[in-house]
Design a protein around this motif. Structure first.
Motif, short mmCIF file in Angstrom:
data_model
loop_
_atom_site.label_atom_id
_atom_site.label_comp_id
_atom_site.label_asym_id
_atom_site.label_seq_id
_atom_site.Cartn_x
_atom_site.Cartn_y
_atom_site.Cartn_z
N ASP A 98 37.10 38.86 52.58
CA ASP A 98 37.85 40.04 53.03
C ASP A 98 38.36 39.92 54.46
OD1 ASP A 98 37.55 41.29 50.60
OD2 ASP A 98 35.74 42.36 51.19
N SER B 9 38.06 36.14 45.09
CA SER B 9 37.78 37.58 45.02
C SER B 9 37.93 38.16 46.42
CB SER B 9 36.39 37.87 44.44
OG SER B 9 35.38 37.40 45.27
N SER B 10 38.68 39.24 46.49
CA SER B 10 38.96 39.86 47.79
C SER B 10 39.34 41.32 47.57
CB SER B 10 40.12 39.13 48.48
OG SER B 10 40.44 39.76 49.70
N HIS C 10 34.40 33.36 47.12
CA HIS C 10 33.77 34.64 46.82
C HIS C 10 33.85 35.65 47.95
CE1 HIS C 10 30.88 37.51 45.37
NE2 HIS C 10 30.05 37.28 46.36
N CYS C 11 34.37 36.82 47.59
CA CYS C 11 34.34 38.00 48.47
C CYS C 11 34.84 37.67 49.88
CB CYS C 11 32.92 38.57 48.52
SG CYS C 11 32.90 40.29 48.99
N TRP D 25 25.10 36.74 49.96
CA TRP D 25 26.43 36.20 50.25
C TRP D 25 26.29 35.08 51.27
CZ3 TRP D 25 29.85 36.53 54.68
CH2 TRP D 25 31.19 36.20 54.40
#
Ligand code: SF4
Ligand code: SF4
Length: 372
Positions: A119, A151-152, A116-117, A87
């Motif tokens: 959070d 994306s989360s 991407h990802c 990541w």
């Protein structure tokens, strides 16, 4: 295969997608064969957040001549430079990784370019101001990226992205364990992903649909934990088909992306297409989900048939969406042949509903809201 239309576009997306997170171990020949099998069976949506680099060249080969029939979710922040997933938020690394992913997939465009990802608030701010979003938008302008995604696992981050009006697609984790995490064990290991109460999470799905932002679903089986009574936070197992249907019934959802390890997994997942309504029926959830699941319509239609022919789940969905500001939901409701005003209050649905929703009263409320 059923297909659902992308609200911000004309793409028809298969309700069963293909998650590549775990297929890397299978080796390139098996990956190639699995993708070919997926294409032959109508799957056209592929998420490329994999744990390994192996799916990219294998998909590139399997794709030959089929590129226009396939949609890829490509992640700006997933790095495969050393063969394994890493990541990153470093823009130069992201650029190099995207170039490599395009080359390995043997394509010159990305259907869905994902932040991407994301959070954490700080990571989202970094994506907005540190160049990642600008890079995706720049590629969109030049035609390399077709749609912007995120994306989360975190509802508050998604709300911020929705406020910014930048998304066409959201990849979000949806399953009963995360939605009803309030009832899970305090040390339940997925808890960190199960952010937000059931009501908050449902509001998020409704806001996505109201905003025309489609949802592709990750972790539909809660990483497999829901499939075994031993690991399920409810102490009872659900099946893959129940979990897939549960996710597909949520507002905004266009596709579910089960992680496929090989053709054997894919074959089982594809069985969903032919599965009976009984096999997909997840109403058992009403018997073991926590109290907060009670009284909230989840649109499962377990209460069918209504003697007056009302589609109880759909009427409830349109009402909830209209409440969330979805203007389209009002016209969808207006087009229904049978409306809440046709309810004769027989109570059949109330006696059948596993989630103890009082539809006799609710139909009156819905009727008052919409009128005829
Ligand atoms: S009223 Fe109950 S059974 Fe009917 S659609 Fe809603 S949740 Fe499902
Ligand atoms: S109460 Fe109304 S919606 Fe429910 S089954 Fe009877 S007529 Fe249909």
């Amino acid at each position: 295969m059923e297909y659902r239309k992308l609200p911000h576009g004309n793409e028809q997306i298969s309700v069963l997608g293909f998650g590549t997170s775990s297929i890397g171990m299978a080796g390139e020949r098996e990956i190639e064969a699995a993708m070919t099998m997926a294409l032959e069976n109508g799957i056209n949506y592929f998420d490329m957040a994999s744990a390994d680099a192996a799916p990219f060249p294998a998909f590139g080969r399997a794709l030959a001549g089929n590129r226009k029939n396939v949609y890829f979710q490509v992640h700006f922040g997933a790095n495969y430079q050393d063969g394994k997933y890493g990541w990153t938020t470093d823009l130069d690394t992201i650029k190099r990784s995207i170039d490599w992913q395009l080359g390995a997939l043997r394509t010159d465009y990305i259907d869905f370019g994902f932040m991407h990802c994301i959070d954490e608030k700080a990571d989202f701010e970094n994506a907005l101001t540190g160049g990642i979003l600008d890079y995706i938008l720049q590629l969109k302008k030049s035609g390399v990226v077709r749609h912007v995604g995120l994306s989360s696992h975190t509802p508050s981050i998604v709300h911020q992205a929705l406020d910014a009006g930048i998304l066409d697609m959201l990849m979000f984790s949806i399953n009963p364990a995360y939605d009803y995490a309030g009832g899970s064990e305090p040390n339940y290991e997925a808890e960190s992903y199960a952010v937000g109460s059931a009501a908050e999470r449902m509001n998020l799905y409704r806001r996505c649909e109201a905003s025309g932002v489609a949802i592709s679903v990750m972790k539909a089986f809660s990483g497999g934990q829901l499939l075994s009574a031993k690991t399920s936070p409810f102490g009872q197992a659900l099946t893959e088909y129940q979990c897939i249907q549960y996710a597909l019934d949520k507002p905004g959802v266009v596709t579910v992306l089960p992680g496929v390890r090989d053709r054997e997994d894919l074959k089982r997942i594809l069985g969903f297409v032919q599965a009976t309504p009984q096999e997909k029926d997840y109403s058992i959830l009403g018997t073991f989900a926590p109290q907060e699941a009670t009284g909230v319509c989840v649109y499962c239609n377990h209460c069918q048939p209504c003697p007056m022919g009302l589609d109880v789940g759909l009427i409830n969905k349109y009402y909830d969406l209209a409440q969330a500001g979805d203007e389209l939901a009002k016209s969808h409701y207006a087009n229904l042949e049978k409306k809440a005003g046709d309810c004769v209050g027989c109570g059949h649905c109330d006696s059948r509903c596993p989630f103890h929703v009082g539809q006799v009263k609710r139909m009156q409320v819905i009727h008052d809201y919409f009128g005829e």
